[in-house]
Every structure is written in structure tokens, then in C-alpha cells.
Design a protein around this motif. Structure first.
Motif, mmCIF file in Angstrom:
data_model
loop_
_atom_site.group_PDB
_atom_site.id
_atom_site.type_symbol
_atom_site.label_atom_id
_atom_site.label_comp_id
_atom_site.label_asym_id
_atom_site.label_seq_id
_atom_site.Cartn_x
_atom_site.Cartn_y
_atom_site.Cartn_z
ATOM 1 N N ARG A 120 1.660 -14.842 10.234
ATOM 2 C CA ARG A 120 2.143 -15.395 11.491
ATOM 3 C C ARG A 120 1.156 -16.384 12.083
ATOM 4 O O ARG A 120 1.544 -17.394 12.676
ATOM 5 C CB ARG A 120 2.422 -14.272 12.488
ATOM 6 N N LEU A 121 -0.142 -16.104 11.932
ATOM 7 C CA LEU A 121 -1.161 -17.003 12.469
ATOM 8 C C LEU A 121 -1.162 -18.322 11.704
ATOM 9 O O LEU A 121 -1.187 -19.402 12.305
ATOM 10 C CB LEU A 121 -2.538 -16.343 12.394
ATOM 11 N N VAL A 122 -1.129 -18.241 10.377
ATOM 12 C CA VAL A 122 -1.086 -19.460 9.570
ATOM 13 C C VAL A 122 0.173 -20.262 9.879
ATOM 14 O O VAL A 122 0.127 -21.483 10.060
ATOM 15 C CB VAL A 122 -1.151 -19.120 8.071
ATOM 16 N N GLY A 123 1.307 -19.562 9.969
ATOM 17 C CA GLY A 123 2.549 -20.254 10.241
ATOM 18 C C GLY A 123 2.558 -20.940 11.590
ATOM 19 O O GLY A 123 3.025 -22.073 11.726
ATOM 20 N N PHE A 124 2.020 -20.273 12.623
ATOM 21 C CA PHE A 124 2.016 -20.855 13.957
ATOM 22 C C PHE A 124 1.128 -22.088 14.014
ATOM 23 O O PHE A 124 1.520 -23.129 14.566
ATOM 24 C CB PHE A 124 1.551 -19.823 14.985
ATOM 25 N N LEU B 118 -7.206 -24.998 8.933
ATOM 26 C CA LEU B 118 -5.879 -24.850 8.330
ATOM 27 C C LEU B 118 -5.824 -25.502 6.958
ATOM 28 O O LEU B 118 -5.291 -24.920 6.003
ATOM 29 C CB LEU B 118 -4.824 -25.476 9.244
ATOM 30 N N GLY B 119 -6.357 -26.715 6.836
ATOM 31 C CA GLY B 119 -6.352 -27.391 5.542
ATOM 32 C C GLY B 119 -7.051 -26.571 4.472
ATOM 33 O O GLY B 119 -6.550 -26.435 3.348
ATOM 34 N N LEU B 120 -8.205 -25.993 4.817
ATOM 35 C CA LEU B 120 -8.921 -25.164 3.849
ATOM 36 C C LEU B 120 -8.184 -23.863 3.565
ATOM 37 O O LEU B 120 -8.200 -23.363 2.438
ATOM 38 C CB LEU B 120 -10.332 -24.877 4.374
ATOM 39 N N ALA B 121 -7.523 -23.318 4.602
ATOM 40 C CA ALA B 121 -6.787 -22.066 4.396
ATOM 41 C C ALA B 121 -5.627 -22.242 3.429
ATOM 42 O O ALA B 121 -5.202 -21.286 2.774
ATOM 43 C CB ALA B 121 -6.275 -21.540 5.739
ATOM 44 N N LEU B 122 -5.102 -23.455 3.334
ATOM 45 C CA LEU B 122 -3.975 -23.703 2.443
ATOM 46 C C LEU B 122 -4.374 -23.764 0.972
ATOM 47 O O LEU B 122 -3.502 -23.795 0.099
ATOM 48 C CB LEU B 122 -3.284 -25.014 2.828
#
Length: 330
Positions: free
Chosen positions: A82-86, A67-71
Motif C-alpha cells: 500500500r505504501l509503494v502504491g500510494f 521510489l525509483g530504487l524501490a522499484l
């Protein structure tokens, strides 16, 4: 100013991923050490249960690093929203509860000489102090970094989500407000326990300071989210800024869903198996009911926020210019 905030957010996203690396390494070492017989199994766990628990937390840490890298990485903008938000919602829910818990427990234990609040999943008092410090630093560092990185990511991907929807005063259905009621009831019950209430408590002498702190933190987030929901779903002007109310509802609902979702299976196990070396202060039936209500409430608040963010239905828009439509299609 916006560009500076974005740069800070991107740096914080890398920091959030890096902060979880020590936690991941420690958890992997516990699993490997237990399998090889080099490290003890946590108190109250069988070898299988210990491995399952720590494997789950390894997966959670890996998800947090991702998640940290995806941001911050370009591929993060291509992941389904929706996946990132969840994942961000659940992760934020865990962290906003653990950060005050760690801070308050440290103050309480400094005055009593205790050693609570290291890592609830450790389950063993023989854990070295340096491991406890690293685990706490991972939680604190990740929580602070995500609090900075997530808003910057949201602004890049969904800038409209941080603005108050138009057309205030839209009629609100009861289906959008029930989470505020159940969240308030759950929060008040936890607050009652946090201040020493004994109704629903089965073992009054087994309530350490950390238990009171966690109950109090959970209660505060539940009550904060419940108070913010009506103002958000009704879209009426308030004295508090819309992003602030949105943050309260988002973090509070995530706290209820994440923490109660984490504790509910363990509580059900204790209620059904009655292990001799594990007991909870609260009556397990009452605890199961509260955790189940909190999980449903958290999910209900998230759903209400999503519906509010979509704004009013398209029916009013379609009726604004009936004459023009009639003229075009006689």
C-alpha cells in the motif's frame, strides 16, 4: 519477451532515481543559500514560507528517488504494498501533468518569446536558465523512466492487477460511480477555463498561457479517469484493453489528487491572508471548491479501483456447491 521487459524496467528504475538528483541538489542549494543570505527569496514568499515550500519539495524529491530504487532493489519487494502504491500513485499524478505542461508551454513560449513553465515553485524570474533546464529535465526524465519501470514492478509483484477480473457484469454500487460524476464535473470546469471561459474568474487579465495549459492538462486527465471508471468497476467487456483503462483511471485520479492536493493549501492561504503580492486568476472560493472536489474524487477513484481489483465477494463462491457442504456437515 517478459524477461527483456523486466530488464528494461529495472534499468528505467535506476534512471528515474538518477533523474531526480539534479532537482534535489538545486532545491537544497536554494534552502541553504536563502538561509545564508546568498540567494534571493522567491517572489511572493516570506523567508519562512520559502523555506517550508522548498523543504517540502526536497522531501518529495527524496521520496521519488527512494521510489525509483524501490522499484528495482530487492528490499523494494518487502516494503508494504500500500505504501509503494500510494507513493507511486501520487508521483505519477504529478508527473503526468507536468510533462505535457512543460512540452506545451515550451511550444507556446517559443512562439511568444516568453519564459513560462520553468518551475512553478521557483517563484523568481531571476532563476538562471540552466537551473530551469535541469529542473525540467529532472521532471521529464523521471516521468518517462517511471512510466517504464512501474509496470515492470507491478508485473513482478502483482501480476493479477493488470488482468481483467473474472465474472464480468457484476452489479455496481453507486458508491463506486460517484467519482466518475464529480471527476467529470471538475474536468469540464477546468476545460471551460482552459479554452477561455470567464465564469468563476476574478482577474481576467492575469491568465498567462501556462495557466491555460495546466488547466487544460488537468481537465484532460480528470475526464479520462472519469470515463474509464464505469467500465472498470462494472467489469464489462469493452473495445479498449483493460490495462489501458486501468492506466487512464490510475494516472488521471493521481493527477487530480496530487496537483489539487498541492494547490489547495496555497489557495486557502491566499483566500484567508489576502497577500498583496499574490493573486490568482480564478475566484479563490471557486478554486478551493474545485481542488477539494478533485482531491476527494482522486481518492474515490483509487478506492473504486482497489475494490474492483479484489473481484466479487466470496458469497457467490460459497453458494456454488451447497449440496456438497451439506453432505460433509449433516
Amino acid at each position: 519477451m517478459v524477461e527483456r521487459g523486466d530488464r528494461i524496467g529495472r534499468t528505467a528504475a535506476y534512471g528515474a532515481a538518477a533523474a531526480l538528483v539534479p532537482y534535489l541538489v538545486i532545491k537544497v542549494s536554494w534552502v541553504v543559500g536563502s538561509l545564508l543570505g546568498l540567494l534571493p527569496v522567491g517572489r511572493g514568499f516570506s523567508l519562512g514560507g520559502w523555506l517550508v515550500l522548498n523543504t517540502v519539495t526536497i522531501g518529495m524529491a527524496a521520496a521519488g528517488i527512494t521510489l525509483g530504487l524501490a522499484l528495482v532493489r530487492p528490499w523494494g519487494m518487502r516494503i508494504p504494498g500500500r505504501l509503494v502504491g500510494f507513493v507511486a500513485w501520487v508521483g505519477s499524478g504529478f508527473l503526468v501533468s507536468i510533462l505535457p505542461f512543460v512540452a506545451v508551454s515550451a511550444l507556446v513560449n517559443s512562439g511568444t518569446g516568453g519564459s513560462e513553465g520553468s518551475d512553478n515553485s521557483a517563484g523568481d524570474a531571476a532563476m538562471p536558465g540552466w537551473e530551469a533546464v535541469l529542473l525540467q529535465c529532472s521532471f521529464v526524465g523521471t516521468g518517462i523512466a517511471l512510466a517504464i519501470a512501474l509496470p515492470a514492478y507491478l508485473w513482478r509483484r502483482w501480476p493479477h492487477a493488470l488482468r481483467r477480473p473474472e465474472r464480468p457484469g457484476t452489479r455496481t454500487s453507486a458508491g463506486s460511480l460517484w467519482p466518475a460524476v464529480t471527476g467529470a464535473v471538475t474536468g469540464l470546469a477546468w476545460l471551460y477555463w482552459a479554452v477561455g471561459g470567464s465564469l468563476g474568474i476574478a482577474h481576467r487579465d492575469e491568465r498567462p498561457a501556462g495557466w491555460h495549459v495546466l488547466a487544460g492538462v488537468s481537465a484532460c486527465w480528470a475526464l479520462a479517469a472519469s470515463a474509464a471508471v464505469p467500465a472498470l468497476v462494472r467489469r464489462r467487456p469493452t473495445r479498449l484493453p483493460y490495462p489501458f483503462l486501468l492506466a487512464l483511471a490510475w494516472l488521471g485520479s493521481g493527477s487530480m489528487f496530487a496537483w489539487s492536493g498541492w494547490r489547495l493549501p496555497a489557495t486557502v492561504y491566499v483566500a484567508l491572508a489576502h497577500p498583496s503580492d499574490v493573486s490568482y486568476p480564478e475566484n479563490v472560493a471557486v478554486a478551493v471548491a474545485l481542488h477539494a472536489t478533485a482531491v476527494l474524487t482522486g481518492a474515490g477513484i483509487l478506492r473504486a479501483l482497489a475494490r474492483a481489483a479484489r473481484g466479487p465477494e466470496s458469497v457467490p463462491d460459497s453458494a456454488e456447491q451447497p449440496a456438497e457442504r451439506v453432505g460433509r456437515h449433516p
